[in-house]
Design an enzyme around this catalytic site. Structure first.
Site, PDB file in Angstrom:
ATOM      1  N   HIS A 135      -9.752  -1.546  -4.566  1.00  0.00           N
ATOM      2  CA  HIS A 135      -8.575  -1.930  -3.783  1.00  0.00           C
ATOM      3  C   HIS A 135      -7.670  -2.875  -4.570  1.00  0.00           C
ATOM      4  O   HIS A 135      -6.439  -2.800  -4.457  1.00  0.00           O
ATOM      5  CB  HIS A 135      -8.941  -2.568  -2.443  1.00  0.00           C
ATOM      6  CG  HIS A 135      -7.717  -2.849  -1.628  1.00  0.00           C
ATOM      7  ND1 HIS A 135      -7.057  -1.859  -0.917  1.00  0.00           N
ATOM      8  CD2 HIS A 135      -6.964  -3.975  -1.482  1.00  0.00           C
ATOM      9  CE1 HIS A 135      -5.969  -2.377  -0.364  1.00  0.00           C
ATOM     10  NE2 HIS A 135      -5.895  -3.656  -0.687  1.00  0.00           N
ATOM     11  N   HIS A 163      -1.479 -10.161  -6.264  1.00  0.00           N
ATOM     12  CA  HIS A 163      -0.077  -9.740  -6.144  1.00  0.00           C
ATOM     13  C   HIS A 163       0.866 -10.623  -6.955  1.00  0.00           C
ATOM     14  O   HIS A 163       1.742 -10.129  -7.666  1.00  0.00           O
ATOM     15  CB  HIS A 163       0.361  -9.767  -4.675  1.00  0.00           C
ATOM     16  CG  HIS A 163      -0.311  -8.750  -3.817  1.00  0.00           C
ATOM     17  ND1 HIS A 163      -0.242  -7.403  -4.066  1.00  0.00           N
ATOM     18  CD2 HIS A 163      -1.066  -8.886  -2.694  1.00  0.00           C
ATOM     19  CE1 HIS A 163      -0.927  -6.747  -3.139  1.00  0.00           C
ATOM     20  NE2 HIS A 163      -1.432  -7.626  -2.302  1.00  0.00           N
ATOM     21  N   HIS A 207       0.826  -1.211   0.000  1.00  0.00           N
ATOM     22  CA  HIS A 207       0.000   0.000   0.000  1.00  0.00           C
ATOM     23  C   HIS A 207       0.861   1.262   0.000  1.00  0.00           C
ATOM     24  O   HIS A 207       0.520   2.247  -0.668  1.00  0.00           O
ATOM     25  CB  HIS A 207      -0.961  -0.005   1.195  1.00  0.00           C
ATOM     26  CG  HIS A 207      -1.866  -1.196   1.209  1.00  0.00           C
ATOM     27  ND1 HIS A 207      -2.469  -1.670   2.357  1.00  0.00           N
ATOM     28  CD2 HIS A 207      -2.268  -2.030   0.208  1.00  0.00           C
ATOM     29  CE1 HIS A 207      -3.201  -2.731   2.056  1.00  0.00           C
ATOM     30  NE2 HIS A 207      -3.086  -2.975   0.763  1.00  0.00           N
ATOM     31  N   ASP A 243      -3.729  -2.323  -5.257  1.00  0.00           N
ATOM     32  CA  ASP A 243      -2.675  -3.336  -5.114  1.00  0.00           C
ATOM     33  C   ASP A 243      -1.842  -3.440  -6.389  1.00  0.00           C
ATOM     34  O   ASP A 243      -0.608  -3.522  -6.339  1.00  0.00           O
ATOM     35  CB  ASP A 243      -3.290  -4.706  -4.808  1.00  0.00           C
ATOM     36  CG  ASP A 243      -3.691  -4.872  -3.348  1.00  0.00           C
ATOM     37  OD1 ASP A 243      -3.206  -4.106  -2.495  1.00  0.00           O
ATOM     38  OD2 ASP A 243      -4.491  -5.780  -3.060  1.00  0.00           O
TER      39      ASP A 243
END
Length: 305
Positions: A238, A265, A79, A242
């Protein structure tokens, strides 16, 4: 010349570690041109540096880690890395007196405020961008992510969560990137998780900092946070946050079009590594003035004030 950016002054904040649940002190320091993004653990003697590097990234169940050749790691960097990408910070030293960056509220917004409070300075050295020259795509089952050539930076992200709290119309988000758009549309979107997963992890001594203060928490039917969602489509926003952080692990803003379906990720990092490994797929570019610079990367007055 479009110049590299760093901070004007040192700033400090405290927060809670997602893993340990303990207080963490975070210090952000200005750095000279061509330093890059350096994460530093000061709880070790001597302190250990972790330069942002796509090859050092490890994806765990809870967060993104940077791991060095001695298997020493620093966790929960994603973040803060997104905030650096959003504001185009090229050179910075990030110190923590713990094995992890504090989770704050589970979004990038507290880090954006901290960076803006420090002030952003331009250095007398050309800012390097990574420009995508060829389409590169990676897949994992039905999940995929790709970069295509484009004179700017766009993101188009789709999730596929079957949950009553996530409306089918809230599963895709697309945007033309800019610092303003990042701050307004993306930076405040929080990470999310199931209550049962958090309770299970905490029963095993993990995720001790996990709470309603740092995540959207859901059960099988609804969002459990009293304040609800910050955006109707906060979940997919969100995931885009990421991705912005993951793709900045090369230490440079990217000029290209990013599209992803159910990526996370690990797949974002796989795409970044695939691009960098293919020499003909990208190039470093610099710009002499604002007229040449893609609109996505023109600094608003709020950033270079």
């Amino acid at each position: 010349m479009i110049k590299q950016r760093t901070l004007k002054r040192i700033v400090q904040a405290t927060g809670v570690g997602l893993h340990t649940g303990k207080k963490v002190t975070l210090t952000l320091r200005p750095a000279p041109a061509n330093t890059g993004v350096i994460y530093r653990r000061t709880d070790l003697n001597p302190p250990v540096d972790f330069p942002a590097d796509a090859k050092s990234v490890r994806d765990t169940m809870l967060c993104t880690c940077l791991v060095n050749e001695h298997d020493v790691r620093i966790s929960t960097v994603e973040h803060l890395n997104a905030a650096l990408a959003g504001l185009g910070i090229d050179n910075i030293v990030i110190e923590v007196n713990a094995p992890e960056i504090p989770i704050m509220d589970g979004s990038a917004a507290p880090f954006v405020y901290l960076l803006l409070d420090a002030g952003i300075d331009e250095l007398n050295c050309a800012k390097k961008f990574v420009r995508i020259k060829e389409t590169v795509r990676v897949e994992d089952g039905d999940k995929w992510a790709e970069f295509r050539p484009y004179n700017g930076f766009t993101l188009d992200f789709t999730i596929d969560f079957s949950h009553p709290a996530i409306d089918s119309s809230s599963q895709r988000y697309a945007m033309n990137f800019s610092a303003d758009a990042f701050m307004r549309q993306i930076s405040r979107a929080r990470t999310f998780g199931f209550m049962r997963d958090i309770e299970y992890l905490q029963s095993r001594g993990l995720c001790l900092g996990g709470s309603f203060d740092c995540a959207i928490v859901v059960d099988d039917y609804r969002v459990l946070n009293e304040d609800g969602l910050r955006f109707e489509d906060e979940f997919v926003r969100h995931k885009m946050l990421d991705a912005i952080g993951d793709l900045f692990m090369c230490g440079h803003n990217i000029i290209g079009a990013f599209t992803a379906y159910k990526s996370g990720h690990a797949l974002n990092n796989k795409l970044l590594q695939a691009v960098l490994a293919k020499q003909e797929a990208w190039e470093f570019v610099t710009f002499q003035d604002d007229a040449e610079l893609p609109l996505a990367f023109k600094a608003p007055s709020t950033v270079l004030a």
